[in-house]
Enzyme design. Structure first.
Site, PDB file in Angstrom:
ATOM      1  CB  CYS A  35      49.034  42.172  39.730  1.00  0.00           C
ATOM      2  SG  CYS A  35      48.485  40.958  40.845  1.00  0.00           S
ATOM      3  CG  ASP A  37      45.929  42.194  42.797  1.00  0.00           C
ATOM      4  OD1 ASP A  37      46.396  43.371  43.284  1.00  0.00           O
ATOM      5  OD2 ASP A  37      45.441  41.446  41.957  1.00  0.00           O
ATOM      6  CB  CYS A  60      42.136  42.284  40.001  1.00  0.00           C
ATOM      7  SG  CYS A  60      42.338  40.494  39.932  1.00  0.00           S
ATOM      8  CB  CYS A 104      43.120  36.427  39.651  1.00  0.00           C
ATOM      9  SG  CYS A 104      43.645  37.552  38.452  1.00  0.00           S
TER      10      CYS A 104
HETATM   11 FE1  FES Z   1      46.609  40.439  40.424  1.00  0.00          FE
HETATM   12 FE2  FES Z   1      44.187  39.747  39.311  1.00  0.00          FE
HETATM   13  S1  FES Z   1      45.419  40.683  38.615  1.00  0.00           S
HETATM   14  S2  FES Z   1      45.607  38.648  41.258  1.00  0.00           S
END
Ligand code: FES
Length: 146
Positions: A35, A37, A60, A104
């Site tokens: 993702c 992140d 997110c 996450c």
């Molecule tokens: Fe990447 Fe939540 S979607 S940490």
């Protein structure tokens, strides 16, 4: 049924302990390649106690809520206790996360461990390497530290 609990929404919209600690004793940065992140945790440690903790999360809402809750859970606690914090416990403290958002909360557990490992490394404190697997050996959850 709402997808996110009130606690998740609260910690997402009003995150605790956001920021950076200058001269932090330990810094942990992890990411999820899928993702994109990234989560960074800063620790101030005195006599084995986490006296302050801050985070910066580029991610997110669930990652932000998880960071916020995780910092609250380890603040003022001994390192040994912070090391027992699991992503499941973070998610439970948030009254749950949707299944596809559990990863996450993994970032929070990993960032804390990475920050503690950084503290140990910086201070020449011996630790069991098996407890801190090399992030580069693992899959998508990690990125290299600075
Ligand atoms: Fe990447 Fe939540 S979607 S940490």
């Amino acid at each position: 049924m709402a997808l996110y609990s009130e606690k998740v929404m609260d910690h997402f919209t009003n995150p605790r302990n956001v920021g950076k600690i200058e001269n932090a004793d330990g810094i942990g940065e992890v990411g999820n390649a899928k993702c994109g992140d990234i989560m960074k945790i800063y620790l101030k440690i005195e006599n084995d106690i986490i006296v302050d903790v801050k985070f910066n999360t580029f991610g997110c809402g669930s990652a932000i809520a998880s960071s916020s809750m995780a910092t609250e859970l380890i603040k003022g606690k001994p390192i040994s206790e912070a090391l027992t914090l699991t992503n499941k416990a973070v998610a439970e403290a948030l009254d749950g996360l949707p299944a596809h958002k559990m990863h996450c909360s993994v970032l929070a557990e990993e960032a804390i461990r990475a920050a503690i490992k950084d503290y140990y490394d910086k201070n020449g404190i011996a630790y069991d390497k098996a407890e801190f697997p090399d992030p580069t050996d693992e899959d998508e959850h990690h990125i290299d530290e600075d």
